[in-house]
Design a protein around this motif. Structure first.
Motif, PDB file in Angstrom:
ATOM      1  N   ASP A  61       0.841  -1.196   0.000  1.00 41.37           N
ATOM      2  CA  ASP A  61       0.000   0.000   0.000  1.00 41.37           C
ATOM      3  C   ASP A  61       0.880   1.250   0.000  1.00 41.37           C
ATOM      4  O   ASP A  61       1.441   1.635   1.013  1.00 41.37           O
ATOM      5  N   PHE A  62       0.971   1.906  -1.165  1.00 43.08           N
ATOM      6  CA  PHE A  62       1.740   3.143  -1.284  1.00 43.08           C
ATOM      7  C   PHE A  62       1.028   4.300  -0.601  1.00 43.08           C
ATOM      8  O   PHE A  62       1.647   5.311  -0.270  1.00 43.08           O
ATOM      9  N   GLY A  63      -0.280   4.169  -0.388  1.00 43.94           N
ATOM     10  CA  GLY A  63      -1.080   5.259   0.169  1.00 43.94           C
ATOM     11  C   GLY A  63      -0.861   5.509   1.638  1.00 43.94           C
ATOM     12  O   GLY A  63      -1.375   6.490   2.187  1.00 43.94           O
ATOM     13  N   LEU A  64      -0.115   4.639   2.314  1.00 45.47           N
ATOM     14  CA  LEU A  64       0.104   4.791   3.750  1.00 45.47           C
ATOM     15  C   LEU A  64       1.299   5.686   4.080  1.00 45.47           C
ATOM     16  O   LEU A  64       1.681   5.817   5.234  1.00 45.47           O
ATOM     17  N   GLY A  65       1.873   6.304   3.051  1.00 51.55           N
ATOM     18  CA  GLY A  65       2.983   7.221   3.276  1.00 51.55           C
ATOM     19  C   GLY A  65       4.325   6.512   3.316  1.00 51.55           C
ATOM     20  O   GLY A  65       4.407   5.333   3.644  1.00 51.55           O
ATOM     21  N   SER A  66       5.379   7.243   2.962  1.00 48.68           N
ATOM     22  CA  SER A  66       6.719   6.644   2.949  1.00 48.68           C
ATOM     23  C   SER A  66       7.762   7.746   2.984  1.00 48.68           C
ATOM     24  O   SER A  66       7.473   8.920   2.737  1.00 48.68           O
ATOM     25  N   ARG A  67       8.989   7.345   3.285  1.00 50.12           N
ATOM     26  CA  ARG A  67      10.138   8.252   3.192  1.00 50.12           C
ATOM     27  C   ARG A  67      10.428   8.484   1.706  1.00 50.12           C
ATOM     28  O   ARG A  67      10.435   7.529   0.907  1.00 50.12           O
ATOM     29  N   LEU A  68      10.677   9.726   1.320  1.00 54.90           N
ATOM     30  CA  LEU A  68      11.038  10.046  -0.061  1.00 54.90           C
ATOM     31  C   LEU A  68      12.535  10.337  -0.137  1.00 54.90           C
ATOM     32  O   LEU A  68      13.089  11.017   0.734  1.00 54.90           O
ATOM     33  N   ILE A  69      13.179   9.802  -1.181  1.00 54.81           N
ATOM     34  CA  ILE A  69      14.620  10.011  -1.358  1.00 54.81           C
ATOM     35  C   ILE A  69      14.872  10.480  -2.791  1.00 54.81           C
ATOM     36  O   ILE A  69      14.030  10.301  -3.683  1.00 54.81           O
ATOM     37  N   THR A  70      16.049  11.064  -3.025  1.00 55.36           N
ATOM     38  CA  THR A  70      16.369  11.595  -4.349  1.00 55.36           C
ATOM     39  C   THR A  70      16.634  10.462  -5.337  1.00 55.36           C
ATOM     40  O   THR A  70      16.861   9.316  -4.949  1.00 55.36           O
ATOM     41  N   GLU A  71      16.634  10.806  -6.606  1.00 58.24           N
ATOM     42  CA  GLU A  71      16.925   9.823  -7.660  1.00 58.24           C
ATOM     43  C   GLU A  71      18.318   9.227  -7.463  1.00 58.24           C
ATOM     44  O   GLU A  71      18.513   8.015  -7.608  1.00 58.24           O
ATOM     45  N   GLU A  72      19.275  10.063  -7.127  1.00 58.85           N
ATOM     46  CA  GLU A  72      20.647   9.592  -6.928  1.00 58.85           C
ATOM     47  C   GLU A  72      20.706   8.622  -5.742  1.00 58.85           C
ATOM     48  O   GLU A  72      21.361   7.578  -5.814  1.00 58.85           O
ATOM     49  N   GLU A  73      20.029   8.970  -4.650  1.00 57.17           N
ATOM     50  CA  GLU A  73      19.998   8.084  -3.485  1.00 57.17           C
ATOM     51  C   GLU A  73      19.279   6.777  -3.812  1.00 57.17           C
ATOM     52  O   GLU A  73      19.694   5.706  -3.363  1.00 57.17           O
ATOM     53  N   PHE A  74      18.235   6.891  -4.633  1.00 60.62           N
ATOM     54  CA  PHE A  74      17.494   5.691  -5.027  1.00 60.62           C
ATOM     55  C   PHE A  74      18.386   4.724  -5.806  1.00 60.62           C
ATOM     56  O   PHE A  74      18.356   3.514  -5.570  1.00 60.62           O
ATOM     57  N   VAL A  75      19.168   5.255  -6.724  1.00 54.47           N
ATOM     58  CA  VAL A  75      20.055   4.399  -7.532  1.00 54.47           C
ATOM     59  C   VAL A  75      20.999   3.624  -6.622  1.00 54.47           C
ATOM     60  O   VAL A  75      21.232   2.420  -6.804  1.00 54.47           O
ATOM     61  N   ALA A  76      21.535   4.298  -5.619  1.00 57.95           N
ATOM     62  CA  ALA A  76      22.456   3.632  -4.685  1.00 57.95           C
ATOM     63  C   ALA A  76      21.734   2.569  -3.861  1.00 57.95           C
ATOM     64  O   ALA A  76      22.240   1.452  -3.671  1.00 57.95           O
ATOM     65  N   GLU A  77      20.546   2.893  -3.373  1.00 60.19           N
ATOM     66  CA  GLU A  77      19.798   1.948  -2.537  1.00 60.19           C
ATOM     67  C   GLU A  77      19.257   0.777  -3.354  1.00 60.19           C
ATOM     68  O   GLU A  77      19.177  -0.358  -2.872  1.00 60.19           O
ATOM     69  N   ASP A  78      18.910   1.050  -4.606  1.00 61.38           N
ATOM     70  CA  ASP A  78      18.315   0.013  -5.448  1.00 61.38           C
ATOM     71  C   ASP A  78      19.310  -1.093  -5.786  1.00 61.38           C
ATOM     72  O   ASP A  78      18.910  -2.219  -6.122  1.00 61.38           O
ATOM     73  N   LYS A  79      20.607  -0.776  -5.698  1.00 60.61           N
ATOM     74  CA  LYS A  79      21.609  -1.814  -5.947  1.00 60.61           C
ATOM     75  C   LYS A  79      21.487  -2.947  -4.939  1.00 60.61           C
ATOM     76  O   LYS A  79      21.847  -4.091  -5.223  1.00 60.61           O
ATOM     77  N   ARG A  80      20.948  -2.628  -3.762  1.00 58.98           N
ATOM     78  CA  ARG A  80      20.802  -3.639  -2.712  1.00 58.98           C
ATOM     79  C   ARG A  80      19.543  -4.487  -2.923  1.00 58.98           C
ATOM     80  O   ARG A  80      19.589  -5.708  -2.813  1.00 58.98           O
ATOM     81  N   THR A  81      18.445  -3.843  -3.271  1.00 63.37           N
ATOM     82  CA  THR A  81      17.162  -4.570  -3.300  1.00 63.37           C
ATOM     83  C   THR A  81      16.735  -5.010  -4.705  1.00 63.37           C
ATOM     84  O   THR A  81      16.143  -6.072  -4.864  1.00 63.37           O
ATOM     85  N   ARG A  82      16.979  -4.180  -5.715  1.00 62.54           N
ATOM     86  CA  ARG A  82      16.642  -4.514  -7.116  1.00 62.54           C
ATOM     87  C   ARG A  82      15.252  -5.158  -7.229  1.00 62.54           C
ATOM     88  O   ARG A  82      15.068  -6.255  -7.734  1.00 62.54           O
ATOM     89  N   ILE A  83      14.256  -4.439  -6.756  1.00 65.33           N
ATOM     90  CA  ILE A  83      12.897  -4.992  -6.685  1.00 65.33           C
ATOM     91  C   ILE A  83      12.286  -5.077  -8.077  1.00 65.33           C
ATOM     92  O   ILE A  83      12.356  -4.143  -8.868  1.00 65.33           O
ATOM     93  N   SER A  84      11.645  -6.219  -8.343  1.00 64.58           N
ATOM     94  CA  SER A  84      10.975  -6.447  -9.624  1.00 64.58           C
ATOM     95  C   SER A  84       9.548  -6.926  -9.378  1.00 64.58           C
ATOM     96  O   SER A  84       9.226  -7.454  -8.304  1.00 64.58           O
ATOM     97  N   LYS A  85       8.733  -6.745 -10.375  1.00 63.06           N
ATOM     98  CA  LYS A  85       7.373  -7.270 -10.308  1.00 63.06           C
ATOM     99  C   LYS A  85       7.436  -8.787 -10.134  1.00 63.06           C
ATOM    100  O   LYS A  85       8.190  -9.475 -10.818  1.00 63.06           O
ATOM    101  N   GLY A  86       6.668  -9.314  -9.179  1.00 65.15           N
ATOM    102  CA  GLY A  86       6.680 -10.744  -8.883  1.00 65.15           C
ATOM    103  C   GLY A  86       7.508 -11.100  -7.661  1.00 65.15           C
ATOM    104  O   GLY A  86       7.392 -12.209  -7.137  1.00 65.15           O
ATOM    105  N   ASP A  87       8.350 -10.162  -7.191  1.00 63.02           N
ATOM    106  CA  ASP A  87       9.081 -10.410  -5.944  1.00 63.02           C
ATOM    107  C   ASP A  87       8.095 -10.473  -4.774  1.00 63.02           C
ATOM    108  O   ASP A  87       6.989  -9.917  -4.834  1.00 63.02           O
ATOM    109  N   VAL A  88       8.513 -11.135  -3.714  1.00 62.48           N
ATOM    110  CA  VAL A  88       7.691 -11.224  -2.504  1.00 62.48           C
ATOM    111  C   VAL A  88       8.356 -10.411  -1.405  1.00 62.48           C
ATOM    112  O   VAL A  88       9.556 -10.541  -1.160  1.00 62.48           O
ATOM    113  N   LEU A  89       7.586  -9.549  -0.763  1.00 61.40           N
ATOM    114  CA  LEU A  89       8.075  -8.734   0.340  1.00 61.40           C
ATOM    115  C   LEU A  89       7.626  -9.349   1.657  1.00 61.40           C
ATOM    116  O   LEU A  89       6.507  -9.848   1.776  1.00 61.40           O
TER     117      LEU A  89
END
Length: 493
Positions: free
Chosen positions: A49-77
Motif C-alpha cells: 500500500d503506497f497510500g500509507l505514506g513513505s520516506r522520499l529520497i532523491t533519484e541519486e539516493e534511489f540508484v544507490a539503494e536500489d543496488k541492494r534490493t533490485r525490486i521487480s514485479k513478482g518479488d515477494v516482500l
C-alpha cells in the motif's frame, strides 16, 4: 510434518530464492519530493500500500539503494522487524526501495503467490516468531531467515494450491467482511433505539394504556429537599431548538432543575496515584453509545484527609460526562463502586430524583438530544469543550417517572439483544480467523488439492532453482566487475 506427500520435498527458504535481502540499514534523510522508500507499515492485509505514506529520497539516493534490493514485479516482500511476518507480492512496475524492516525475496522459478501463501502458513509464521531476536522491537536476521524450513510441491501442484486458496480464502474474506460490518449496524441500531426512547416513540403503546404526565410537583419537592443548579436561559433556549417533537404530557426541563449538584474534577491528582485506594475515573471509563461505566482500565488514588478534589466524590446514581476533547460521553453510576473521584476532563451531575438518573443518561447519550446539544453548546473559537453551565442548560424531554422507568426497561431489553448479537459476532470472527489458518495449514500438508503422478517431482524443480541461483550469482559478480572497470581504466590514463 511427519511424512510429505508424494513429489514434495523439504527445503529451506534460502534454497528457494535467487535473491533474499533486506532494505537499507542506514536510510537517507527524508526529502519533500522524490522516490518512495517503503517500510513495514506499507504491507497490510497481504498487499503493498503506497497510500500509507513513505520516506522520499532523491533519484541519486534511489540508484544507490536500489543496488541492494533490485525490486521487480513478482518479488515477494516480507516484514522482518517489528511487525513480523506480513507479506505481499509486488504487482507493480512502480519504482521503490525498502527500509530494513522489509525483506525482498525473488524466486522466479516457483509461483510468487505460492511463496506468499507458504509464508502466511501457521508453521512458517511460528518459525519466524520463534527465531526473532530483540527486546523493544523484535526482528529476524537474514541468515536465520534463509534457514527456515519450507515445503516445496511440484510446480503444477503449486499452481493448483494457489488457485484453490484464492477461491476458498476469497469466500472467507467475504464472510469476514460481512461479519466486520455488523458492529457498525449494531451501533446504528443502538442509536436508533435511543432516539426512539427519548422522543417517546418507544413507549407509544405504553401511553395508550397509562395516562401519565410529567409531575411538576414531584420535581418541585425534589428541588426543595435536595436543591437544583442554576442554568443560563440563553443556552437553554439554544438547546430547546435542537429537540425532536415530544408527546403530549412530556415537558422540556433545563437539566439544572433536575441536578442538585454539578461539578468537575480538579487537577494535580498524579501525586496521589497509588496501587490501591479510591477509584480515579477518567474519560477512558466512559464509553460510546452506552451509559455503562467501564472499569476495565482503572487507576487508584490515596488522598490526604483535607484535599480540594474531594468535592468530586462519586455517589450512586451520579452521571459522569466527558467535557474536553471527545465531548459528550456519559456514564450512569448504577451500583456502589466504593470511594471514587473524577479527573478534570469529566463532569459529575447528581440528579435530585434518583429514578430519573438512568433516563437522563440515555437522553445525553442519544444523537437526537444530548449529542446534538453538545454540538451546539460546545461551538466557539476558544471553547475547547463543555462548561458546567452548558451541562446545567441541557434541554431534556421529560416524561413521567413511570414512563421514564418503562423507557429504561425497554432500552435495556433492546441493548441486551444487541449485546448478545455482538458477542456471537466476536465468536464468529474468531472462528473465521482460525478457519483461514486451518485452510493454510491444510494446503501445506498437501491435503487441499490432489497430487498428480505426472507432475515433475519437486526435487527436480529444486535442482533447477539451484542452477538459476548460481547463474544469478555469476551475473551479479560480472555486473560488479563491469562497474569497477571504468574506474581502473581511468586511473591508468
Amino acid at each position: 510434518m511427519s511424512q510429505l506427500p508424494k513429489g514434495w520435498i523439504q527445503t529451506s527458504l534460502g534454497e528457494l530464492c535467487t535473491k533474499l535481502t533486506d532494505g537499507s540499514h542506514n536510510p537517507p534523510k527524508a526529502k519533500v519530493i522524490g522516490l518512495p522508500m517503503l517500510s513495514a507499515k506499507n504491507i497490510q492485509n497481504g498487499k503493498l500500500d503506497f497510500g500509507l505514506g513513505s520516506r522520499l529520497i532523491t533519484e541519486e539516493e534511489f540508484v544507490a539503494e536500489d543496488k541492494r534490493t533490485r525490486i521487480s514485479k513478482g518479488d515477494v516482500l516480507l516484514t522482518i522487524v517489528g511487525a513480523l511476518g506480513r507479506s505481499a507480492v509486488v504487482s507493480t512496475h512502480e519504482k521503490f526501495t525498502l527500509q530494513r524492516s522489509v525483506a525482498v525475496l525473488s524466486a522466479p522459478i516457483i509461483s510468487s503467490d505460492y511463496l506468499k501463501y507458504a509464508i502466511e502458513s501457521p508453521s512458517f509464521q511460528k518459525q519466524i516468531f520463534d527465531n526473532a531476536k530483540g527486546t523493544a522491537q523484535k526482528g529476524i536476521y537474514l541468515k536465520k531467515l534463509r534457514e527456515l524450513n519450507m515445503v516445496l510441491p511440484p510446480l503444477p501442484e503449486q499452481k493448483r494450491i494457489v488457485e484453490k486458496l484464492d477461491e476458498v480464502l476469497a469466500q472467507v474474506d467475504t464472510i469476514k467482511a460481512r461479519l466486520d460490518g455488523i458492529p457498525e449496524l449494531l451501533k446504528c441500531f443502538r442509536q436508533s433505539v435511543l432516539a426512539s426512547a427519548v422522543s417517546g416513540k418507544l413507549t407509544e403503546e405504553w401511553r395508550k394504556e397509562n395516562k401519565k404526565q410529567f409531575d411538576g410537583e414531584l420535581l418541585h419537592s425534589a428541588r426543595q429537599k435536595y436543591g437544583s443548579s442554576k442554568y443560563k436561559d440563553d443556552l437553554f433556549n439554544q438547546a430547546v431548538l435542537t429537540l425532536p417533537e415530544t408527546p403530549d404530557g412530556w415537558r422540556v426541563i433545563p437539566a439544572g432543575e433536575l441536578f442538585s449538584y454539578v461539578t468537575s474534577g480538579s487537577r494535580g491528582w498524579a501525586k496521589y496515584y497509588s496501587d490501591c485506594g479510591a477509584l480515579f475515573l477518567r474519560m477512558t471509563n466512559l464509553k460510546y453509545i452506552s451509559i455503562e461505566l467501564d472499569l476495565e482500565d482503572t487507576i487508584y488514588v490515596e488522598l490526604p484527609q483535607s484535599v480540594e478534589g474531594k468535592r468530586s466524590k462519586v455517589e450512586l446514581n451520579d452521571l459522569l460526562i466527558s467535557i474536553t476533547a471527545d465531548v459528550g460521553r456519559v456514564a450512569h453510576v448504577a451500583k456502589d463502586i466504593g470511594e471514587a473521584y473524577i479527573n478534570q476532563h469529566v463532569a459529575l451531575a447528581r440528579p435530585n430524583i434518583d429514578r430519573y438518573a438512568k433516563y437522563i443518561s440515555l437522553c445525553i447519550a442519544s444523537e437526537n438530544v444530548g449529542i446534538k446539544q453538545v454540538g451546539v453548546l460546545k461551538r466557539g473559537a476558544t471553547k475547547a469543550g463543555l462548561g458546567l453551565d452548558d451541562i446545567r442548560s441541557f434541554a431534556l424531554p421529560m416524561p413521567s417517572v413511570d414512563e421514564a422507568l418503562a423507557i429504561v426497561r425497554l432500552v435495556d431489553q433492546y441493548f441486551t439483544f444487541a449485546d448478545t448479537i455482538e458477542a456471537q459476532v466476536k465468536k464468529a470472527q474468531a472462528r473465521v480467523d482460525n478457519l483461514t489458518q486451518s485452510i493454510l495449514a491444510k494446503a501445506f500438508r498437501g491435503e487441499l488439492v490432489p497430487q498428480n503422478d505426472d507432475d515433475e517431482p519437486a526435487e527436480v524443480l529444486l535442482a533447477r532453482i539451484a542452477q538459476a541461483r548460481k547463474e544469478a550469482e555469476a551475473l551479479a559478480k560480472a555486473a560488479k566487475k563491469a562497474a569497477k572497470a571504468p574506474r581502473k581504466t581511468a586511473s591508468k590514463v
